[in-house]
Design a protein around this motif. Sequence first.
Motif, short mmCIF file in Angstrom:
data_model
loop_
_atom_site.label_atom_id
_atom_site.label_comp_id
_atom_site.label_asym_id
_atom_site.label_seq_id
_atom_site.Cartn_x
_atom_site.Cartn_y
_atom_site.Cartn_z
N ILE A 170 0.85 -1.20 0.00
CA ILE A 170 0.00 0.00 0.00
C ILE A 170 0.88 1.24 0.00
N VAL A 171 1.92 1.23 0.82
CA VAL A 171 2.83 2.37 0.91
C VAL A 171 3.51 2.62 -0.43
N THR A 172 4.04 1.57 -1.05
CA THR A 172 4.75 1.76 -2.31
C THR A 172 3.81 2.18 -3.44
N ALA A 173 2.60 1.63 -3.44
CA ALA A 173 1.63 2.02 -4.49
C ALA A 173 1.21 3.47 -4.33
N LYS A 174 0.95 3.90 -3.10
CA LYS A 174 0.53 5.29 -2.89
C LYS A 174 1.67 6.26 -3.19
N TYR A 175 2.90 5.86 -2.90
CA TYR A 175 4.05 6.71 -3.21
C TYR A 175 4.14 6.94 -4.71
N ARG A 176 3.75 5.94 -5.50
CA ARG A 176 3.74 6.06 -6.96
C ARG A 176 2.52 6.82 -7.47
N GLY A 177 1.60 7.15 -6.56
CA GLY A 177 0.42 7.91 -6.94
C GLY A 177 -0.77 7.07 -7.36
N ALA A 178 -0.69 5.76 -7.20
CA ALA A 178 -1.75 4.87 -7.66
C ALA A 178 -2.94 4.86 -6.70
N ARG A 179 -4.08 4.47 -7.21
CA ARG A 179 -5.26 4.20 -6.40
C ARG A 179 -5.16 2.76 -5.92
N ILE A 190 -7.03 -4.08 8.59
CA ILE A 190 -7.89 -3.16 7.84
C ILE A 190 -7.70 -1.74 8.34
N GLU A 191 -7.70 -1.56 9.66
CA GLU A 191 -7.52 -0.21 10.22
C GLU A 191 -6.14 0.35 9.90
N LEU A 192 -5.12 -0.51 9.97
CA LEU A 192 -3.78 -0.05 9.64
C LEU A 192 -3.68 0.29 8.15
N ALA A 193 -4.32 -0.50 7.31
CA ALA A 193 -4.32 -0.23 5.87
C ALA A 193 -4.94 1.12 5.56
N LYS A 194 -5.98 1.47 6.27
CA LYS A 194 -6.61 2.78 6.06
C LYS A 194 -5.65 3.90 6.42
N ARG A 195 -4.91 3.73 7.53
CA ARG A 195 -3.96 4.76 7.93
C ARG A 195 -2.81 4.89 6.94
N LEU A 196 -2.49 3.79 6.28
CA LEU A 196 -1.40 3.81 5.31
C LEU A 196 -1.84 4.35 3.94
N GLY A 197 -3.15 4.55 3.77
CA GLY A 197 -3.60 5.21 2.54
C GLY A 197 -4.44 4.39 1.60
N ALA A 198 -4.85 3.16 1.97
CA ALA A 198 -5.70 2.37 1.07
C ALA A 198 -6.98 3.13 0.78
N ASP A 199 -7.38 3.19 -0.48
CA ASP A 199 -8.56 3.94 -0.88
C ASP A 199 -9.85 3.15 -0.65
N GLU A 200 -9.82 1.86 -0.91
CA GLU A 200 -10.98 0.99 -0.70
C GLU A 200 -10.48 -0.34 -0.14
N ILE A 201 -11.27 -0.96 0.75
CA ILE A 201 -10.91 -2.26 1.30
C ILE A 201 -12.10 -3.21 1.15
N ILE A 202 -11.84 -4.36 0.55
CA ILE A 202 -12.86 -5.38 0.30
C ILE A 202 -12.61 -6.56 1.22
N ASP A 203 -13.68 -7.07 1.85
CA ASP A 203 -13.59 -8.25 2.70
C ASP A 203 -13.76 -9.48 1.82
N LEU A 204 -12.71 -10.29 1.71
CA LEU A 204 -12.73 -11.46 0.83
C LEU A 204 -13.77 -12.48 1.26
N SER A 205 -14.17 -12.46 2.54
CA SER A 205 -15.15 -13.43 3.01
C SER A 205 -16.56 -13.09 2.52
N GLN A 206 -16.75 -11.89 2.04
CA GLN A 206 -18.06 -11.49 1.53
C GLN A 206 -18.29 -12.07 0.13
N GLU A 207 -19.52 -12.28 -0.21
CA GLU A 207 -19.86 -12.77 -1.54
C GLU A 207 -19.71 -11.65 -2.57
#
Length: 333
Positions: A170-179, A190-207
Amino acid sequence: MMKAAEIIGEKLAVITDREKPALPEGWALVKIHTAPMCAEYKSFLQGHVSSCLGHEAAGEVVETASGSNIAVGSRVVVMPQYPCGRCQLCITGDFIHCEHSLPYSAPTMAQYIAKPSWLLLPIPDQLSYDEASLACCALGPSHGAFSTMGVDAFSTVLITGLGPVGLGAIVTAKYRGARVIAVESNEYRIELAKRLGADEIIDLSQEDAVNQIRSLTDGQGPDFGLDCSGAVAAHRLLIDAVRRKGSIAFVGECHAETPIRISQDLLRKGIRLIGSWHYNLREYPQLIKLIQSSPQAKQLITHTFPMSRIQEAFEVSASGRSGKILLHPWGDR
């Protein structure tokens, strides 16, 4: 003598004494100040006895053998593996894929390590050993994969598996400017990913995870995918979700078989599947610049332990409630 960590049974780790390593010609002895933890917790949980733990380190050169190309006192990041240093892959910087690796192995969860001097890369004065150690598995795998695929500010990247490597991605992708669209079900990560800049988070357990991802990308799918989990379900999600003519890189170790349909997955969609283990040595200055420039990079480090508390460090690593965990082989900091 030196101290090193060992796994001696199921969920049991200890510190033992052993001889300091000898130095062949062209090698150097590094006093390890920071030893990051990676996937060793799997052996800890399964009770795989091991006295050779770790493959990441940052430290200070304290002794050199004849033929070494580095000076005593140098602050260095220790690259993984023991490649030959002579084949075409090593010469061009892709040492990680060397077919003629030396018959030698050594732990980094220890106070010293011996290494061929060309695998010791300089740490800028402004960076601490802890920060510089992120140039190994925390940021290295995704840095190499994104460089190979050409991820940039016009890209949407789907990342599966938010362990330390996935969080680093996530850090390297955001540094490159990617979504970034990330896939994870662990609430802490999930909470840490949000702090690191993830734009959207999908729960794989969901259908309908694939449809959720496509709905976030105008129905087409992400441009790029990166798997850091090594899970077959994640592999299939990436193959099914990325857009036509997209690219997917795999950096997570996997010992199961992922079903791939040559016609439907590759010929019809035209996607590229890439194996990417580390990064080319020539890209090291770029990665160091990322660490220096990105505030999020430092946030990857969630725990530090003196190596004397190796049992506790492994318990935290195995809990899934951490980012990158760093060991300090000297002192009690």
